[in-house]
Write a protein that holds these residues in place. Sequence first.
Motif, PDB file in Angstrom:
ATOM      1  N   LEU A 216       0.830  -1.199   0.000  1.00 34.27           N
ATOM      2  CA  LEU A 216       0.000   0.000   0.000  1.00 34.27           C
ATOM      3  C   LEU A 216       0.869   1.254   0.000  1.00 34.27           C
ATOM      4  O   LEU A 216       0.541   2.247  -0.653  1.00 34.27           O
ATOM      5  N   ARG A 217       1.974   1.205   0.733  1.00 32.05           N
ATOM      6  CA  ARG A 217       2.882   2.351   0.745  1.00 32.05           C
ATOM      7  C   ARG A 217       3.472   2.589  -0.643  1.00 32.05           C
ATOM      8  O   ARG A 217       3.582   3.739  -1.096  1.00 32.05           O
ATOM      9  N   ILE A 218       3.836   1.507  -1.338  1.00 31.91           N
ATOM     10  CA  ILE A 218       4.361   1.637  -2.710  1.00 31.91           C
ATOM     11  C   ILE A 218       3.297   2.243  -3.621  1.00 31.91           C
ATOM     12  O   ILE A 218       3.577   3.153  -4.410  1.00 31.91           O
ATOM     13  N   ALA A 219       2.063   1.742  -3.520  1.00 25.97           N
ATOM     14  CA  ALA A 219       0.985   2.264  -4.351  1.00 25.97           C
ATOM     15  C   ALA A 219       0.766   3.745  -4.090  1.00 25.97           C
ATOM     16  O   ALA A 219       0.572   4.539  -5.021  1.00 25.97           O
ATOM     17  N   CYS A 220       0.808   4.132  -2.825  1.00 23.07           N
ATOM     18  CA  CYS A 220       0.630   5.533  -2.459  1.00 23.07           C
ATOM     19  C   CYS A 220       1.698   6.408  -3.115  1.00 23.07           C
ATOM     20  O   CYS A 220       1.399   7.446  -3.710  1.00 23.07           O
ATOM     21  N   ARG A 221       2.952   5.986  -3.016  1.00 19.58           N
ATOM     22  CA  ARG A 221       4.043   6.764  -3.607  1.00 19.58           C
ATOM     23  C   ARG A 221       3.913   6.858  -5.128  1.00 19.58           C
ATOM     24  O   ARG A 221       4.156   7.915  -5.723  1.00 19.58           O
ATOM     25  N   LEU A 222       3.519   5.763  -5.754  1.00 22.42           N
ATOM     26  CA  LEU A 222       3.365   5.772  -7.207  1.00 22.42           C
ATOM     27  C   LEU A 222       2.254   6.714  -7.635  1.00 22.42           C
ATOM     28  O   LEU A 222       2.389   7.462  -8.622  1.00 22.42           O
ATOM     29  N   LEU A 223       1.140   6.697  -6.917  1.00 17.32           N
ATOM     30  CA  LEU A 223       0.007   7.552  -7.272  1.00 17.32           C
ATOM     31  C   LEU A 223       0.345   9.027  -7.053  1.00 17.32           C
ATOM     32  O   LEU A 223      -0.029   9.883  -7.872  1.00 17.32           O
ATOM     33  N   ILE A 224       1.044   9.331  -5.963  1.00 17.03           N
ATOM     34  CA  ILE A 224       1.471  10.709  -5.730  1.00 17.03           C
ATOM     35  C   ILE A 224       2.416  11.160  -6.837  1.00 17.03           C
ATOM     36  O   ILE A 224       2.318  12.282  -7.358  1.00 17.03           O
ATOM     37  N   ARG A 225       3.336  10.284  -7.230  1.00 19.64           N
ATOM     38  CA  ARG A 225       4.273  10.612  -8.322  1.00 19.64           C
ATOM     39  C   ARG A 225       3.541  10.879  -9.623  1.00 19.64           C
ATOM     40  O   ARG A 225       3.786  11.884 -10.308  1.00 19.64           O
ATOM     41  N   GLU A 226       2.616   9.983  -9.982  1.00 17.60           N
ATOM     42  CA  GLU A 226       1.913  10.127 -11.257  1.00 17.60           C
ATOM     43  C   GLU A 226       1.020  11.358 -11.263  1.00 17.60           C
ATOM     44  O   GLU A 226       0.935  12.068 -12.273  1.00 17.60           O
ATOM     45  N   ALA A 227       0.336  11.631 -10.144  1.00 19.54           N
ATOM     46  CA  ALA A 227      -0.490  12.840 -10.071  1.00 19.54           C
ATOM     47  C   ALA A 227       0.378  14.090 -10.196  1.00 19.54           C
ATOM     48  O   ALA A 227      -0.016  15.074 -10.826  1.00 19.54           O
ATOM     49  N   GLY A 228       1.566  14.045  -9.608  1.00 21.57           N
ATOM     50  CA  GLY A 228       2.493  15.164  -9.737  1.00 21.57           C
ATOM     51  C   GLY A 228       2.930  15.379 -11.171  1.00 21.57           C
ATOM     52  O   GLY A 228       3.050  16.523 -11.637  1.00 21.57           O
ATOM     53  N   PHE A 229       3.179  14.279 -11.888  1.00 22.10           N
ATOM     54  CA  PHE A 229       3.538  14.395 -13.305  1.00 22.10           C
ATOM     55  C   PHE A 229       2.429  15.093 -14.078  1.00 22.10           C
ATOM     56  O   PHE A 229       2.685  15.963 -14.925  1.00 22.10           O
ATOM     57  N   LEU A 230       1.175  14.695 -13.824  1.00 26.17           N
ATOM     58  CA  LEU A 230       0.053  15.290 -14.539  1.00 26.17           C
ATOM     59  C   LEU A 230      -0.035  16.791 -14.268  1.00 26.17           C
ATOM     60  O   LEU A 230      -0.270  17.593 -15.177  1.00 26.17           O
ATOM     61  N   ASP A 231       0.151  17.162 -13.000  1.00 30.20           N
ATOM     62  CA  ASP A 231       0.099  18.584 -12.645  1.00 30.20           C
ATOM     63  C   ASP A 231       1.234  19.360 -13.305  1.00 30.20           C
ATOM     64  O   ASP A 231       1.047  20.459 -13.826  1.00 30.20           O
ATOM     65  N   THR A 232       2.431  18.787 -13.273  1.00 27.55           N
ATOM     66  CA  THR A 232       3.607  19.481 -13.806  1.00 27.55           C
ATOM     67  C   THR A 232       3.531  19.645 -15.318  1.00 27.55           C
ATOM     68  O   THR A 232       3.830  20.711 -15.870  1.00 27.55           O
ATOM     69  N   LEU A 233       3.114  18.576 -15.996  1.00 21.09           N
ATOM     70  CA  LEU A 233       3.079  18.594 -17.458  1.00 21.09           C
ATOM     71  C   LEU A 233       1.850  19.303 -17.996  1.00 21.09           C
ATOM     72  O   LEU A 233       1.808  19.691 -19.170  1.00 21.09           O
ATOM     73  N   GLY A 234       0.831  19.426 -17.167  1.00 22.60           N
ATOM     74  CA  GLY A 234      -0.408  20.025 -17.651  1.00 22.60           C
ATOM     75  C   GLY A 234      -1.068  19.194 -18.719  1.00 22.60           C
ATOM     76  O   GLY A 234      -1.725  19.709 -19.622  1.00 22.60           O
ATOM     77  N   ALA A 235      -0.873  17.880 -18.646  1.00 19.57           N
ATOM     78  CA  ALA A 235      -1.429  16.968 -19.649  1.00 19.57           C
ATOM     79  C   ALA A 235      -2.108  15.821 -18.929  1.00 19.57           C
ATOM     80  O   ALA A 235      -1.825  15.539 -17.766  1.00 19.57           O
ATOM     81  N   VAL A 236      -2.997  15.165 -19.649  1.00 22.81           N
ATOM     82  CA  VAL A 236      -3.679  14.004 -19.099  1.00 22.81           C
ATOM     83  C   VAL A 236      -3.562  12.856 -20.085  1.00 22.81           C
ATOM     84  O   VAL A 236      -3.427  13.070 -21.287  1.00 22.81           O
ATOM     85  N   PRO A 237      -3.599  11.608 -19.600  1.00 22.58           N
ATOM     86  CA  PRO A 237      -3.584  10.458 -20.508  1.00 22.58           C
ATOM     87  C   PRO A 237      -4.879  10.381 -21.290  1.00 22.58           C
ATOM     88  O   PRO A 237      -5.875  11.006 -20.939  1.00 22.58           O
TER      89      PRO A 237
END
Length: 253
Positions: A216-237
């Motif tokens: 669960l901790r790994i999943a949490c870190r991955l989701l925070i990372r991916e959400a951060g990428f979306l915010d930074t890039l201003g793009a969505v899949p």
Amino acid sequence: MTILRRRRSPLTVEPVTEPESESDATTTLLPLFPLQTVLLPGTKLPLHIFEPRYRQLTADLVSGTVPGREFGVVALRSSLTREVRGLDQLYEIGCSTVLREAKRLPDGRFDVVTQAQRRFRLTDLDCVSAPYMIASVEWVDDDPVAPAGDMAERLAVVARTAHRRYCETAWRSDDWNAPEADTELAELAYQLAADCLLPLEDRQRLLEERHPLRRLRIACRLLIREAGFLDTLGAVPLPPGELTDLGKPASLN
């Protein structure tokens, strides 16, 4: 084989009767379906089956020739693989899945829906005894853990928040679902990851992790990372409905 990604447009299918539960043997034989994706326990996998060897596998699942209508899905180590000839071309840990629904099309193809069940470790591979591969596997269980109490609850809240942030940024409101409030800790990481387009290596890491809290901790870190990428890039899949061919180039089907 095409992996059908649109979760909100269910197939019109003929239901397959639920299989009776099998005893949990230490090792067993499973038909094997290698894919360029990682299947996580508890998730659904819609497939379009068109290659002859996997049409035969589907027919054997429907008829009950395969015990429990259960087969294994395991990820390919390379997207360039076109024909599996040895264990070194596959990840060691995969996930079994059970046929739940099947529709045979007039030309012999199938549309099916399967439900992921339990993890396994590949120990041997038979590529000649049947039209499709057969694997010898050992079932993989989670490590026993002591009750985590408040720490687990706090981690679950943070993970759910990261999941919601990702999904609200990436998808339309009807393209994702929050896990039920009573979801068991051991299953929560899988359900949170199911709605997110994580890289194959990250999904494999979640699949292989045997400690529920660590997973669960790994999943949490991955989701925070991916959400951060979306915010930074201003793009969505791309929306899930437009991702129907992600598995096609590397598919063995």
